[in-house]
Design a protein around this motif. Structure first.
Motif, PDB file in Angstrom:
ATOM      1  N   ALA B  42      -8.191  -4.832  15.540  1.00 19.71           N
ATOM      2  CA  ALA B  42      -7.767  -4.453  16.890  1.00 19.71           C
ATOM      3  C   ALA B  42      -6.924  -3.175  16.855  1.00 19.71           C
ATOM      4  CB  ALA B  42      -6.970  -5.590  17.513  1.00 19.71           C
ATOM      5  N   GLY B  43      -6.322  -2.898  15.700  1.00 15.74           N
ATOM      6  CA  GLY B  43      -5.496  -1.692  15.613  1.00 15.74           C
ATOM      7  C   GLY B  43      -4.030  -1.981  15.339  1.00 15.74           C
ATOM      8  N   LYS B  44      -3.730  -3.190  14.916  1.00 16.76           N
ATOM      9  CA  LYS B  44      -2.325  -3.576  14.709  1.00 16.76           C
ATOM     10  C   LYS B  44      -1.668  -2.743  13.597  1.00 16.76           C
ATOM     11  CE  LYS B  44      -3.037  -7.983  13.767  1.00 16.76           C
ATOM     12  NZ  LYS B  44      -4.481  -8.170  13.681  1.00 16.76           N
ATOM     13  N   SER B  45      -2.340  -2.749  12.410  1.00 17.36           N
ATOM     14  CA  SER B  45      -1.760  -1.995  11.293  1.00 17.36           C
ATOM     15  C   SER B  45      -1.799  -0.501  11.563  1.00 17.36           C
ATOM     16  CB  SER B  45      -2.512  -2.293  10.001  1.00 17.36           C
ATOM     17  OG  SER B  45      -2.080  -3.531   9.509  1.00 17.36           O
ATOM     18  N   THR B  46      -2.837  -0.067  12.278  1.00 18.34           N
ATOM     19  CA  THR B  46      -2.927   1.346  12.646  1.00 18.34           C
ATOM     20  C   THR B  46      -1.683   1.759  13.417  1.00 18.34           C
ATOM     21  OG1 THR B  46      -5.313   1.237  12.715  1.00 18.34           O
ATOM     22  CG2 THR B  46      -4.297   3.061  13.901  1.00 18.34           C
ATOM     23  N   LEU B  47      -1.266   0.902  14.356  1.00 14.45           N
ATOM     24  CA  LEU B  47      -0.100   1.216  15.168  1.00 14.45           C
ATOM     25  C   LEU B  47       1.123   1.469  14.284  1.00 14.45           C
ATOM     26  CD1 LEU B  47       1.432   1.474  17.839  1.00 14.45           C
ATOM     27  CD2 LEU B  47       1.696  -1.023  17.848  1.00 14.45           C
ATOM     28  N   ALA B  48       1.342   0.560  13.313  1.00 10.38           N
ATOM     29  CA  ALA B  48       2.502   0.718  12.419  1.00 10.38           C
ATOM     30  C   ALA B  48       2.406   2.029  11.651  1.00 10.38           C
ATOM     31  CB  ALA B  48       2.577  -0.467  11.462  1.00 10.38           C
ATOM     32  N   ASN B  49       1.209   2.302  11.112  1.00  6.91           N
ATOM     33  CA  ASN B  49       1.027   3.516  10.318  1.00  6.91           C
ATOM     34  C   ASN B  49       1.183   4.781  11.152  1.00  6.91           C
ATOM     35  OD1 ASN B  49       0.200   3.114   7.340  1.00  6.91           O
ATOM     36  ND2 ASN B  49      -0.835   1.449   8.418  1.00  6.91           N
ATOM     37  N   VAL B  50       0.722   4.712  12.404  1.00  7.47           N
ATOM     38  CA  VAL B  50       0.823   5.895  13.259  1.00  7.47           C
ATOM     39  C   VAL B  50       2.277   6.158  13.650  1.00  7.47           C
ATOM     40  CG1 VAL B  50       0.210   6.827  15.528  1.00  7.47           C
ATOM     41  CG2 VAL B  50      -1.556   5.810  14.073  1.00  7.47           C
ATOM     42  N   ILE B  51       3.034   5.095  13.885  1.00 14.04           N
ATOM     43  CA  ILE B  51       4.452   5.293  14.215  1.00 14.04           C
ATOM     44  C   ILE B  51       5.150   6.020  13.064  1.00 14.04           C
ATOM     45  CG2 ILE B  51       6.677   4.138  14.685  1.00 14.04           C
ATOM     46  CD1 ILE B  51       5.083   1.888  16.061  1.00 14.04           C
ATOM     47  N   LEU B  52       4.807   5.638  11.821  1.00 12.23           N
ATOM     48  CA  LEU B  52       5.421   6.275  10.649  1.00 12.23           C
ATOM     49  C   LEU B  52       4.709   7.575  10.257  1.00 12.23           C
ATOM     50  CD1 LEU B  52       7.820   5.189   8.803  1.00 12.23           C
ATOM     51  CD2 LEU B  52       6.897   3.481  10.344  1.00 12.23           C
ATOM     52  N   ASN B  53       3.713   7.970  11.028  1.00 12.03           N
ATOM     53  CA  ASN B  53       2.961   9.209  10.778  1.00 12.03           C
ATOM     54  C   ASN B  53       2.334   9.279   9.387  1.00 12.03           C
ATOM     55  OD1 ASN B  53       1.772  11.578  11.443  1.00 12.03           O
ATOM     56  ND2 ASN B  53       3.625  12.831  11.366  1.00 12.03           N
ATOM     57  N   ASN B  54       1.580   8.253   9.051  1.00  7.09           N
ATOM     58  CA  ASN B  54       0.793   8.262   7.819  1.00  7.09           C
ATOM     59  C   ASN B  54      -0.310   9.315   7.959  1.00  7.09           C
ATOM     60  OD1 ASN B  54      -0.976   7.768   5.716  1.00  7.09           O
ATOM     61  ND2 ASN B  54      -0.728   5.537   5.809  1.00  7.09           N
TER      62      ASN B  54
END
Lengths: 467, 250, 351
Positions: B42-54
């Motif tokens: 759904a994009g859950k981990s993506t959200l975390a990674n995007v907040i930290l600017n991976n």
């Protein structure tokens, strides 16, 4: 910040102090019978050594350059002075060492380290040892630690019995060269059962441009004795090629233990063609710890010959090849008796166009029943302009062995960098931390000052190459 | 002074050219515990990674504000220094760097203040005890050879040591047994206060039984489709996400 | 008769190691190559065309110039296999050396066309007498093709076996080899792959050395393409006075980012008089790759042996069982007849 402070503290130029080329005698450039005879005359040597030198010169002329590894095209022996005698005589006191030479060793921290953490120190400047000293109690226990020239005079029989017996002059061209022009180096004898608890260190400094250093290190650790010997080397950078072709011969007797540590930081115009070999007798052990940072070209493969039952060896090495460097390093071991064992742990880092090669030999002879050998090599590439090769040769001649070899090659993972950055480290700090961690298995084997020096060298090498 | 820590407006993000987040909005205030649930992908981990600017993730549109400052273009370490922490789903192994040295270095780096070694060691010991971590782990290489549960506890330890303003826990509870979940929850309780906030990303509900949760968000196909109080988790555990998938207009 | 040097490695190492090439004494390279008639081609695929035509040889490495030139000048078998489409039936080439067909010098060219799928078996067997085999298998795998090739060397222990394999593997193609290297007095083989973007190359080889056999294996894989993959797996057992050299090179060329290469060799030593050399090289000119190799040698695991013997097997039976199990990766997918031939061969050679 702790690490940063270290960085700021290092005088990046401490290895690069250039003294005036101030010698008492400098041999003519080139290599021929007359030059060899003149070196021998300057040293006022015994007849057999003079003859040995000439025999070695013959061998040198017969042998070919290696047909493998880095190209040695640049080396022109006609442009190298093989013997440079510094001013002043060998001394047991820093006070008596000529001012400019003393200042160099001060900057390198040698007298300071001697006070803090060493049992004895030798310091060689160009072709001759300028300082040698050891703690009183070791002298009382019969430990001998002196320069090779003195040893040849005072302990001629022992020297004659061992000199270039472990590394014969026929081994390769640069060993033959060494035999012809060797000068300086350390002689150590540890009597039976004596445990030298703190390390001895010899430091080799080449100051003179267009010259070579050919020190000879001969160490005999007698039955049941123990020693840790540290070797350090550096030189200021010149535009023309310098040559280092030292020779290290180690005799580890029954139940004896020797650790031989090297931090090599030759300047980047140095061809480092060094030969190191140990012969280990029953239940003896030789451990090599090696950090190779400097030189333009290195061909260096310490070798352990396990001749006695139950003899052991461990090799722990790292090399760091930066811009313009071609470091061809590794390890050789011959298992020549039952129940022998070897453990090899090698790491290399290449960046900025540097070439790092791990080259090795593992030979398990038919006699070496129940022997064990395990090898692990890891290479880290920091960019795609560099090169990293692993060339391990294994030769198994008996069934009763456990042999394994593993190697890995790759880069620092982006995921790991992201993980560390999420903890607040900048990209450079993250990479530097990963590289230091990569080198940790080697730095942890070194006394703490040297581990710090090694980390400093890593940080220096990484500066500017990352980010 | 505003109470808002994190505010995300209309966020779109891609992973390897595939659109994962499709207009996500989220607001987290100080003192709150938020939970994001959602099916796999759904994009859950993506959200975390995007907040930290991976850098492996690409932000296409929208803004991320932290304490009213736009952090869209900050580097990961700069974001960490602002006070956002992420507990990784699969923490990286770093050979040759001990847990202790790493924590010391990271704490110093985040706070910019010298770390008093003795007091710091005591502090770590205390945390390790609370989290049931063998004190021997202090000298082991970071995450190397740790079991899944040990790695997750180590993440919580880092959170306590670095004391961020916002902690994002990405699947910290997944793959853990009941005891480990209890320990992790204990760590979270220790951390929580009125001035910080927690964003828990999970696909399970076990951990939520141990914690008091203020908001539960359902994330489906790159968007938050429902936000409600803690009871929503219970409902999802019983009925799954089927009901919410119809919100997906594609 | 003289000494010939074969199978040079792509990057030399110390001459003292005696691994840069293999020197063979008393090798007779026949100068007169008569016609070779004892071979069979089985092909039940309408999209596969097999012609007996001679192709030029253009390879980068190979076993050695003297042998490659012999094939260029004097081959007595010239086969071109042209593969299109998806082919269900295995293509089989079978060569048998006998008193009327003493020397086999074969030049086999395989072209796997774009998107084709195929499976090829090349089998070399012999009657009992001193024969000679020198061959090339030259493969071009076009874009997105998939080909599996099984090569069986089961010739007798009096004859010499020289073999060169060369592969050009284009984007997205996948080439999988299974090589059974059991036969020959001397068995010298050279393998080369040039691997492009997203292409995959797997090699699984088993060897078995007994008596005074010399096995020299020189595998070279060059990774040029992004996301290219190579996987070399070599397993073998040595008995009596057999000698084996395994030289494996994975060369990551600059630009092959995200390429993955692995190389594993495992050698079981069954006698105290064997000699096992290995040189597993990793050459790397690209940062963003994953490369690994491992080599191991040793006796059969005593615990395993004991366990199997406790179930009523003799030492020798247990040994064979363990070796067969290790070889299973290569053997298991072959059809029953072939599998049985190989198992019989293992049993025969381990007495």
């Amino acid at each position: 910040m702790r690490q940063k402070t270290y960085l700021d503290e290092i005088n990046t130029n401490m290895y690069d102090i250039k003294n005036k080329d101030n010698y008492e005698y400098k041999a003519k450039k080139g290599l021929n019978k007359e030059i060899i005879e003149e070196i021998s005359r300057q040293k006022n040597e015994v007849q057999w050594m003079r003859e040995f030198r000439l025999k070695a010169l013959d061998m040198y002329n017969k042998l070919d350059l290696p047909t493998w590894g880095p190209s040695l095209e640049e080396l022109d022996m006609n442009e190298i002075a093989t013997y440079v005698k510094p001013k002043g005589n060998m001394s047991n006191s820093w006070e008596d060492v000529p001012e400019d030479i003393k200042n160099t060793f001060d900057a390198l921290g040698i007298p300071e380290a001697e006070k803090r953490s060493l049992a004895g120190v030798g310091a060689q400047y160009d072709s001759e040892v300028v300082y040698h000293s050891m703690k009183e109690d070791l002298i009382k226990q019969g430990v001998i630690y002196t320069d090779m020239e003195t040893a040849l005079r005072d302990y001629e029989d022992i020297v004659k019995e061992h000199f270039m017996k472990c590394v014969p002059i026929s081994d390769h061209k640069f060993v033959a060269l060494h035999g012809a022009v060797w000068s300086g180096g350390s002689f150590v004898y540890v009597p039976k059962g004596v445990d030298v608890k703190i390390p001895l260190q010899s430091y080799f400094r080449l100051n003179s441009p267009e010259s070579g250093q050919f020190e000879h290190t001969l160490i005999i650790v007698d039955e049941g004795a123990r020693l840790h010997f540290i070797e350090g080397c550096s030189a200021p950078k010149y535009n023309k090629i310098n040559l280092h072709a030292g020779c290290v011969e180690l005799f580890v007797k029954k139940n004896a233990y020797l650790r031989y540590s090297t931090i090599e930081n030759w300047s980047k115009n140095m061809l480092n063609l060094n030969t190191k070999k140990a012969i280990v007798e029953e239940n003896g052990q030789i451990d090599w710890v090696t950090g190779s940072f400097g030189s333009k070209i290195s061909m260096l493969y310490p070798m352990s010959i396990l001749n006695g039952k139950g003899a052991k060896t461990e090799f722990t090495g790292i090399s760091f090849a930066g811009k313009g460097q071609n470091l061809d390093t590794g390890f050789k071991v011959v298992h020549n008796a039952p129940n022998t064992s070897s453990v090899v742990n090698s790491k290399s880092i290449s960046k900025n166009g540097g070439i790092a090669t791990y080259r090795s030999l593992v030979r398990i002879m038919p006699k070496a029943k129940n022997s064990k050998c395990s090898v692990s090599c890891e290479s880290l590439m920091l960019d795609s302009y560099s090169k990293s090769d692993t060339i391990p040769f294994n030769d198994i001649r008996t069934e009763e062995v456990e042999f394994s070899h593993e190697a890995k090659i790759g880069k620092i993972s982006d995921k790991t960098i992201f993980y560390l950055m999420s903890r607040g480290l900048s990209e450079e700090e993250a990479k530097s931390m990963i590289v230091r961690g990569f080198a940790y298995p080697i730095s942890k084997e070194l006394p703490v000052e040297y581990a710090v020096e090694m980390n400093n060298l890593i940080n220096l090498e990484l500066e500017g190459s990352i980010g | 002074m505003s109470n808002t820590l994190l505010e995300i407006n209309n966020l779109f993000a891609n992973v390897r050219e595939k659109e994962i987040l499709k207009g996500l909005n989220l607001k987290i205030n100080k003192g709150e515990v938020h939970v994001i649930m959602g099916p796999n992908g759904a994009g859950k981990s993506t959200l975390a990674n995007v907040i930290l600017n991976n850098p492996l993730y690409e932000k296409k549109e929208g803004n991320i504000l932290f304490e009213n400052e736009n952090i869209n273009n900050l580097k990961t370490d700069e974001i960490a220094k602002k006070g956002i922490f992420m507990s990784f789903q699969s923490p990286e192994e770093i050979p040759g760097i001990s847990v202790m040295n790493f924590l010391k270095y990271a704490r110093h780096n985040i706070t910019g203040e010298p770390v008093k070694i003795f007091a710091f060691k005591e502090e770590i010991k205390k945390y390790m005890e609370e989290l049931n971590i063998n004190p021997k782990y202090m000298d082991r290489s970071l995450n190397v050879g740790f079991s899944g549960g040990e790695k997750k506890k180590n993440e919580i330890l880092q959170m306590l040591v670095l004391n961020p303003k916002l902690a994002i826990l990405d699947e910290t509870d997944s793959g853990l047994d009941v005891d480990a979940i209890r320990t992790v929850s204990k760590g979270i309780e220790m951390f929580k206060n009125d001035n910080n906030a927690i964003l828990i990303i999970t696909h399970g509900t076990k951990i939520l039984k141990e914690l008091k949760v203020d908001y539960v968000h359902v994330l489906v196909d790159g968007k938050i489709v429902k936000t409600s109080s803690g009871e929503l988790a219970q409902e999802i555990e019983e009925e799954g996400y089927k009901k919410y998938k119809k919100y997906d207009i594609g | 008769m003289s000494i010939i040097k074969l199978n040079e490695i792509p990057l030399r190492t110390s001459r003292n190691f005696n691994i840069n090439n293999i020197k063979l004494e008393n090798i007779e390279i026949p100068s007169k190559i008569e016609k070779f008639n004892n071979f069979k081609i089985i092909n039940n695929n309408t999209n596969v065309k097999i012609n007996e035509i001679k192709k030029d040889i253009n390879i980068k490495y190979g076993v050695g110039d003297i042998l490659i030139n012999q094939i260029k000048d004097n081959s007595n078998i010239n086969i071109e296999i042209d593969i299109e489409g998806k082919n269900k039936e295995t293509i089989i080439l079978e060569f048998e050396l006998d008193d009327n067909n003493r020397n086999l010098v074969d030049n086999i060219n395989i072209i796997a066309k774009e998107n084709s799928v195929s499976n090829v078996i090349i089998k070399y067997v012999s009657k009992d007498n001193k024969f000679y085999h020198n061959g090339i298998c030259n493969v071009t795998a076009q874009k997105s093709s998939k080909i599996s090739i099984t090569i069986l060397n089961l010739i007798n222990d009096l004859s010499d076996n020289f073999y060169t394999i060369s592969n050009i593997i284009n984007d997205e193609a996948s080439v999988n080899y299974k090589i059974v290297d059991f036969g020959g007095k001397n068995s010298i083989s050279n393998y080369y792959s040039n691997i492009s973007e997203n292409a995959v190359n797997n090699i699984d080889t088993i060897y078995l050395g007994d008596k005074e056999k010399i096995i020299d294996i020189n595998y070279i894989a060059e990774l040029y393409g992004k996301f290219s993959k190579i996987n070399m797996n070599v397993e073998g057992a040595l008995n009596d006075y057999a000698k084996k050299n395994f030289k494996g090179t994975i060369d990551f060329k600059r630009g092959c980012s995200k390429a993955v290469g692995s190389e594993n060799e495992y050698c079981i030593l069954l006698s105290d008089n064997v000699r096992a050399k290995s040189l597993p090289m990793l050459l790397c000119g690209e940062e963003d790759v994953e490369g690994e190799h491992s080599a191991a040698a040793g006796k059969v695991d005593a615990k395993q042996l004991f366990y199997i013997m406790s179930r009523g097997f003799s030492y020798n039976e247990a040994l064979k069982l363990i070796i067969r199990a290790r070889f299973n990766k290569v053997i298991k997918k072959l059809d029953e007849d072939l599998k049985n031939i190989i198992i019989e061969e293992i049993d025969r050679r381990l007495k």
